[in-house]
Enzyme design. Sequence first.
Site, short mmCIF file in Angstrom:
data_model
loop_
_atom_site.label_atom_id
_atom_site.label_comp_id
_atom_site.label_asym_id
_atom_site.label_seq_id
_atom_site.Cartn_x
_atom_site.Cartn_y
_atom_site.Cartn_z
N ASP A 1 -126.81 -118.72 0.69
CA ASP A 1 -125.85 -119.47 1.50
C ASP A 1 -124.97 -120.33 0.59
OD1 ASP A 1 -126.88 -118.49 3.86
OD2 ASP A 1 -127.93 -120.33 4.41
N MET A 2 -123.79 -120.71 1.08
CA MET A 2 -122.94 -121.60 0.30
C MET A 2 -122.94 -122.98 0.95
SD MET A 2 -121.31 -121.66 -2.49
CE MET A 2 -120.87 -120.00 -3.00
N ARG B 1 -120.67 -112.50 2.21
CA ARG B 1 -120.48 -112.95 3.58
C ARG B 1 -119.28 -113.90 3.58
NH1 ARG B 1 -124.68 -117.13 5.15
NH2 ARG B 1 -126.17 -115.43 5.01
N VAL C 1 -117.23 -116.68 5.50
CA VAL C 1 -117.33 -117.64 6.62
C VAL C 1 -116.13 -118.58 6.55
CG1 VAL C 1 -119.87 -117.59 6.59
CG2 VAL C 1 -118.67 -119.38 5.31
N GLY D 1 -116.48 -121.95 6.85
CA GLY D 1 -116.94 -123.15 6.12
C GLY D 1 -117.35 -124.23 7.10
N ALA D 2 -118.51 -124.85 6.84
CA ALA D 2 -119.11 -125.74 7.84
C ALA D 2 -119.33 -127.18 7.38
CB ALA D 2 -120.45 -125.14 8.28
N ARG E 1 -124.10 -129.43 12.09
CA ARG E 1 -122.95 -128.58 11.76
C ARG E 1 -122.54 -127.73 12.97
NH1 ARG E 1 -125.72 -128.37 6.73
NH2 ARG E 1 -126.64 -126.32 7.10
N ILE F 1 -122.88 -128.61 16.10
CA ILE F 1 -122.22 -129.50 17.07
C ILE F 1 -120.79 -129.78 16.61
CG2 ILE F 1 -122.32 -131.80 18.17
CD1 ILE F 1 -124.55 -129.63 18.85
N ALA F 2 -120.62 -129.92 15.31
CA ALA F 2 -119.29 -130.26 14.78
C ALA F 2 -118.29 -129.12 14.95
CB ALA F 2 -119.42 -130.62 13.30
N GLU F 3 -118.80 -127.90 15.20
CA GLU F 3 -117.89 -126.76 15.29
C GLU F 3 -117.15 -126.68 16.62
OE1 GLU F 3 -120.40 -124.01 12.19
OE2 GLU F 3 -120.79 -123.86 14.34
P1 FDA Z 1 -114.41 -120.95 15.03
O1 FDA Z 1 -115.03 -122.25 14.65
O2 FDA Z 1 -112.94 -120.83 15.06
O3 FDA Z 1 -115.01 -120.53 16.43
C1 FDA Z 1 -114.56 -119.38 17.15
C2 FDA Z 1 -115.27 -119.37 18.49
O4 FDA Z 1 -116.67 -119.17 18.31
C3 FDA Z 1 -115.20 -120.69 19.27
O5 FDA Z 1 -114.02 -120.75 20.02
C4 FDA Z 1 -116.45 -120.62 20.12
O6 FDA Z 1 -116.26 -119.76 21.23
C5 FDA Z 1 -117.43 -119.96 19.20
N1 FDA Z 1 -118.21 -120.95 18.42
C6 FDA Z 1 -118.08 -121.23 17.09
N2 FDA Z 1 -118.98 -122.17 16.71
C7 FDA Z 1 -119.66 -122.50 17.84
C8 FDA Z 1 -120.73 -123.41 18.10
N3 FDA Z 1 -121.25 -124.17 17.14
N4 FDA Z 1 -121.20 -123.50 19.37
C9 FDA Z 1 -120.70 -122.73 20.36
N5 FDA Z 1 -119.70 -121.83 20.16
C10 FDA Z 1 -119.19 -121.72 18.93
N6 FDA Z 1 -120.94 -121.91 6.65
C11 FDA Z 1 -121.06 -122.35 5.37
O7 FDA Z 1 -120.36 -123.29 4.97
N7 FDA Z 1 -121.96 -121.77 4.51
C12 FDA Z 1 -122.75 -120.71 4.90
O8 FDA Z 1 -123.53 -120.20 4.09
C13 FDA Z 1 -122.62 -120.24 6.23
N8 FDA Z 1 -123.38 -119.20 6.68
C14 FDA Z 1 -123.10 -118.64 7.91
C15 FDA Z 1 -123.76 -117.47 8.32
C16 FDA Z 1 -123.39 -116.84 9.49
C17 FDA Z 1 -124.07 -115.56 9.89
C18 FDA Z 1 -122.37 -117.41 10.32
C19 FDA Z 1 -121.93 -116.74 11.59
C20 FDA Z 1 -121.78 -118.59 9.96
C21 FDA Z 1 -122.14 -119.23 8.78
N9 FDA Z 1 -121.54 -120.42 8.39
C22 FDA Z 1 -121.70 -120.86 7.10
C23 FDA Z 1 -120.79 -121.24 9.39
C24 FDA Z 1 -119.30 -120.99 9.37
O9 FDA Z 1 -118.74 -121.57 8.20
C25 FDA Z 1 -118.60 -121.60 10.60
O10 FDA Z 1 -118.78 -122.99 10.59
C26 FDA Z 1 -119.09 -121.07 11.93
O11 FDA Z 1 -119.28 -119.69 11.87
C27 FDA Z 1 -118.06 -121.35 13.06
O12 FDA Z 1 -116.85 -120.78 12.77
P2 FDA Z 1 -116.29 -119.41 13.44
O13 FDA Z 1 -115.96 -118.50 12.33
O14 FDA Z 1 -117.24 -118.88 14.43
O15 FDA Z 1 -114.90 -119.80 14.07
#
Ligand code: FDA
Length: 312
Positions: A137-138, A189, A191, A193-194, A293, A295-297
Amino acid sequence: MDLNQVYRNTVLSVANNKTVQDIVKQRAWSVAKRFVAGEERQTAIEAVKDMEKVGVHGILDLLGEFVDTEAKANEFADEIIRLLDAAEGQGFPIYVAIKLSSVGQKITLANGENLGMINARRILKRARELKGFVALDMEDHPLVDLTLQQFRTLVGEFGHETVGTVLQAYLYRTEQDRASLDDLKPNLRIVKGAYLEPESVAYPAKRDVDLQYRRLVYQHLKAGNYCCVATHDESIIEDVKRFVQMNKIPNSQFEFQMLYGIRRELQIQLAREGYTVRAYIPYGSDWYAYFSRRIAERPANVMFVLRGMLKG
Ligand code: FDA
């Protein structure tokens, strides 16, 4: 900075507050369960089996962030090896995610060796014996250089069929990072970013992050590499589907990844359409940072937490 970013930064800053942490840790487990499979290893394995029934594979993730002692880092790595052992023979592909900081990435031993690398090698050795896969993971931006350097060394030792890593579209540097890894033919992978990141290193506007996300996926696929498209963003998913069709990229060169508890119907639908889909399945008692993280999304998640906590 757009409103999404303001919301995200506010939640992540508040979540760091010790008093908030204490209250949420005591009262929010019933809410956190939406995003976390459980506290025990076996519960996570059962969650993977449930996902397999609907055609979605699992990525097992023992929750835990940065550790500062050798003993804790070693114990964490031991538990990941126990997890790999427990997944053996269960009938699903063995796939785990680890954070190098949780196995000692920031600890240098008296002989000068990096403890994170020692533990990563132990984990990867076992994963390779089991024909499993480990994704690194990053985490936040100060760890990116070291993680990519260590990833390069580990791919050299274990191969890209055993180890992959993650790139974050919100960092300005990521397009260059991606290109610099091409010689490894890496499994990446992508992403958005969280973490809570300053404007000096990360795009403040969601629009720019989304644009860079698409660019990264397209570039990685065009370079002939394996790409894990990790997002719940349906417009990106649809664009990726169109892109692979237009460019005749086979389904065996990419997969969709999403998180446990988010857009489950979409995960199942994509699997039914014939795509490989993997859901990230976190478990363990150290769920607070991961939960913050999530919740913050999404702004609606704050109401979900407050309602859950009021219900007790
Ligand atoms: P976006 O935030 O634009 O969301 C698109 C849509 O998805 C929203 O409109 C909603 O419908 C739904 N959604 C998204 N998040 C939600 C939530 N929390 N609750 C409910 N609905 C939600 N990050 C990182 O920094 N390092 C890492 O190693 C990883 N690893 C990782 C693995 C995998 C398998 C995933 C899917 C994600 C990660 N992430 C991560 C997290 C990533 O950076 C990002 O924060 C989340 O995926 C949310 O962004 P989206 O791409 O979904 O888009």
